[in-house]
Design a protein around this motif. Structure first.
Motif, PDB file in Angstrom:
ATOM      1  N   ARG A   1       0.833  -1.211   0.000  1.00  0.00           N
ATOM      2  CA  ARG A   1       0.000   0.000   0.000  1.00  0.00           C
ATOM      3  C   ARG A   1       0.865   1.258   0.000  1.00  0.00           C
ATOM      4  N   ASN A   2       1.976   1.221   0.725  1.00  0.00           N
ATOM      5  CA  ASN A   2       2.824   2.404   0.870  1.00  0.00           C
ATOM      6  C   ASN A   2       3.681   2.708  -0.353  1.00  0.00           C
ATOM      7  N   ILE A   3       3.915   1.733  -1.224  1.00  0.00           N
ATOM      8  CA  ILE A   3       4.797   2.000  -2.365  1.00  0.00           C
ATOM      9  C   ILE A   3       4.065   2.491  -3.608  1.00  0.00           C
ATOM     10  N   VAL A   4       2.745   2.463  -3.611  1.00  0.00           N
ATOM     11  CA  VAL A   4       2.005   3.006  -4.760  1.00  0.00           C
ATOM     12  C   VAL A   4       2.304   4.501  -4.840  1.00  0.00           C
ATOM     13  N   GLY A   5       2.717   4.947  -6.014  1.00  0.00           N
ATOM     14  CA  GLY A   5       3.096   6.341  -6.210  1.00  0.00           C
ATOM     15  C   GLY A   5       4.584   6.598  -5.988  1.00  0.00           C
ATOM     16  N   LYS A   6       5.342   5.552  -5.669  1.00  0.00           N
ATOM     17  CA  LYS A   6       6.787   5.669  -5.418  1.00  0.00           C
ATOM     18  C   LYS A   6       7.568   4.974  -6.534  1.00  0.00           C
ATOM     19  N   ARG A   7       8.866   5.293  -6.613  1.00  0.00           N
ATOM     20  CA  ARG A   7       9.748   4.610  -7.562  1.00  0.00           C
ATOM     21  C   ARG A   7      10.102   3.241  -7.002  1.00  0.00           C
ATOM     22  N   VAL A   8      10.000   2.226  -7.854  1.00  0.00           N
ATOM     23  CA  VAL A   8      10.240   0.849  -7.434  1.00  0.00           C
ATOM     24  C   VAL A   8      11.091   0.114  -8.461  1.00  0.00           C
ATOM     25  N   LYS A   9      11.608  -1.035  -8.030  1.00  0.00           N
ATOM     26  CA  LYS A   9      12.253  -1.986  -8.930  1.00  0.00           C
ATOM     27  C   LYS A   9      11.442  -3.270  -8.859  1.00  0.00           C
ATOM     28  N   VAL A  10      11.098  -3.811 -10.029  1.00  0.00           N
ATOM     29  CA  VAL A  10      10.351  -5.064 -10.108  1.00  0.00           C
ATOM     30  C   VAL A  10      11.220  -6.066 -10.853  1.00  0.00           C
ATOM     31  N   ARG A  11      11.500  -7.200 -10.229  1.00  0.00           N
ATOM     32  CA  ARG A  11      12.255  -8.265 -10.900  1.00  0.00           C
ATOM     33  C   ARG A  11      11.270  -9.326 -11.360  1.00  0.00           C
ATOM     34  N   ILE A  12      11.434  -9.751 -12.616  1.00  0.00           N
ATOM     35  CA  ILE A  12      10.583 -10.813 -13.148  1.00  0.00           C
ATOM     36  C   ILE A  12      11.378 -12.116 -13.232  1.00  0.00           C
ATOM     37  N   GLY A  13      10.697 -13.197 -13.533  1.00  0.00           N
ATOM     38  CA  GLY A  13      11.286 -14.529 -13.516  1.00  0.00           C
ATOM     39  C   GLY A  13      12.499 -14.716 -14.403  1.00  0.00           C
ATOM     40  N   SER A  14      12.595 -13.971 -15.481  1.00  0.00           N
ATOM     41  CA  SER A  14      13.739 -14.105 -16.386  1.00  0.00           C
ATOM     42  C   SER A  14      14.988 -13.417 -15.849  1.00  0.00           C
ATOM     43  N   GLY A  15      14.862 -12.696 -14.731  1.00  0.00           N
ATOM     44  CA  GLY A  15      15.993 -11.985 -14.156  1.00  0.00           C
ATOM     45  C   GLY A  15      16.099 -10.542 -14.600  1.00  0.00           C
ATOM     46  N   VAL A  16      15.208 -10.107 -15.477  1.00  0.00           N
ATOM     47  CA  VAL A  16      15.196  -8.725 -15.946  1.00  0.00           C
ATOM     48  C   VAL A  16      14.519  -7.860 -14.889  1.00  0.00           C
ATOM     49  N   ASP A  17      15.060  -6.658 -14.682  1.00  0.00           N
ATOM     50  CA  ASP A  17      14.492  -5.704 -13.733  1.00  0.00           C
ATOM     51  C   ASP A  17      13.810  -4.572 -14.487  1.00  0.00           C
ATOM     52  N   TYR A  18      12.718  -4.084 -13.911  1.00  0.00           N
ATOM     53  CA  TYR A  18      12.029  -2.907 -14.420  1.00  0.00           C
ATOM     54  C   TYR A  18      11.977  -1.894 -13.293  1.00  0.00           C
ATOM     55  N   THR A  19      12.346  -0.659 -13.593  1.00  0.00           N
ATOM     56  CA  THR A  19      12.240   0.411 -12.613  1.00  0.00           C
ATOM     57  C   THR A  19      11.256   1.441 -13.137  1.00  0.00           C
ATOM     58  N   GLY A  20      10.593   2.121 -12.224  1.00  0.00           N
ATOM     59  CA  GLY A  20       9.653   3.157 -12.624  1.00  0.00           C
ATOM     60  C   GLY A  20       8.756   3.547 -11.473  1.00  0.00           C
ATOM     61  N   LEU A  21       7.813   4.407 -11.778  1.00  0.00           N
ATOM     62  CA  LEU A  21       6.852   4.893 -10.801  1.00  0.00           C
ATOM     63  C   LEU A  21       5.677   3.921 -10.751  1.00  0.00           C
ATOM     64  N   LEU A  22       5.454   3.318  -9.598  1.00  0.00           N
ATOM     65  CA  LEU A  22       4.365   2.343  -9.445  1.00  0.00           C
ATOM     66  C   LEU A  22       3.036   3.081  -9.410  1.00  0.00           C
ATOM     67  N   THR A  23       2.215   2.858 -10.427  1.00  0.00           N
ATOM     68  CA  THR A  23       0.927   3.546 -10.493  1.00  0.00           C
ATOM     69  C   THR A  23      -0.231   2.658 -10.075  1.00  0.00           C
ATOM     70  N   CYS A  24      -0.071   1.350 -10.220  1.00  0.00           N
ATOM     71  CA  CYS A  24      -1.175   0.458  -9.891  1.00  0.00           C
ATOM     72  C   CYS A  24      -0.635  -0.929  -9.561  1.00  0.00           C
ATOM     73  N   LEU A  25      -1.280  -1.571  -8.605  1.00  0.00           N
ATOM     74  CA  LEU A  25      -0.914  -2.916  -8.180  1.00  0.00           C
ATOM     75  C   LEU A  25      -2.191  -3.591  -7.715  1.00  0.00           C
ATOM     76  N   ASP A  26      -2.449  -4.813  -8.193  1.00  0.00           N
ATOM     77  CA  ASP A  26      -3.672  -5.488  -7.769  1.00  0.00           C
ATOM     78  C   ASP A  26      -3.359  -6.747  -6.968  1.00  0.00           C
ATOM     79  N   GLY A  27      -4.386  -7.463  -6.581  1.00  0.00           N
ATOM     80  CA  GLY A  27      -4.248  -8.657  -5.763  1.00  0.00           C
ATOM     81  C   GLY A  27      -3.535  -9.805  -6.446  1.00  0.00           C
ATOM     82  N   TYR A  28      -3.420  -9.756  -7.754  1.00  0.00           N
ATOM     83  CA  TYR A  28      -2.693 -10.781  -8.506  1.00  0.00           C
ATOM     84  C   TYR A  28      -1.238 -10.383  -8.736  1.00  0.00           C
ATOM     85  N   MET A  29      -0.821  -9.258  -8.161  1.00  0.00           N
ATOM     86  CA  MET A  29       0.524  -8.693  -8.315  1.00  0.00           C
ATOM     87  C   MET A  29       0.774  -8.190  -9.735  1.00  0.00           C
ATOM     88  N   ASN A  30      -0.295  -7.926 -10.502  1.00  0.00           N
ATOM     89  CA  ASN A  30      -0.130  -7.232 -11.769  1.00  0.00           C
ATOM     90  C   ASN A  30       0.354  -5.829 -11.440  1.00  0.00           C
TER      91      ASN A  30
END
Length: 88
Positions: A22-51
């Motif tokens: 809840r606290n990171i929505v609207g903040k800059r984040v790093k998201v790592r996916i299964g392939s090992g690639v990282d995505y950085t950016g401003l988190l605008t939306c996150l749902d219960g499925y972790m989309n």
């Protein structure tokens, strides 16, 4: 005597994963996916499925920036973790 049962919805414990998310929505984040690639950016939306929806997103393979996107959507089943890049 028995202790009273809690009323209403349970409150998250300080430092819980749900509170963090809840606290990171609207903040800059790093998201790592299964392939090992990282995505950085401003988190605008996150749902219960972790989309995850990011704005000003950048794709990183190790220390190399491989792409820049305006908006980026990451499907939750690919997300390994999300970390904050700024203080909460």
């Amino acid at each position: 005597m028995s202790s009273p049962e809690p009323q209403g919805e349970p409150q998250p414990v300080s430092g819980s994963p749900s509170e963090f998310l809840r606290n990171i929505v609207g903040k800059r984040v790093k998201v790592r996916i299964g392939s090992g690639v990282d995505y950085t950016g401003l988190l605008t939306c996150l749902d219960g499925y972790m989309n995850v929806a990011l704005e000003q997103a950048e794709e990183w393979a190790g220390e190399v920036k491989t792409a820049a996107y305006g908006d980026c959507f990451l499907r939750g089943n690919n997300v390994l973790y999300i970390s904050a890049l700024e203080d909460l």
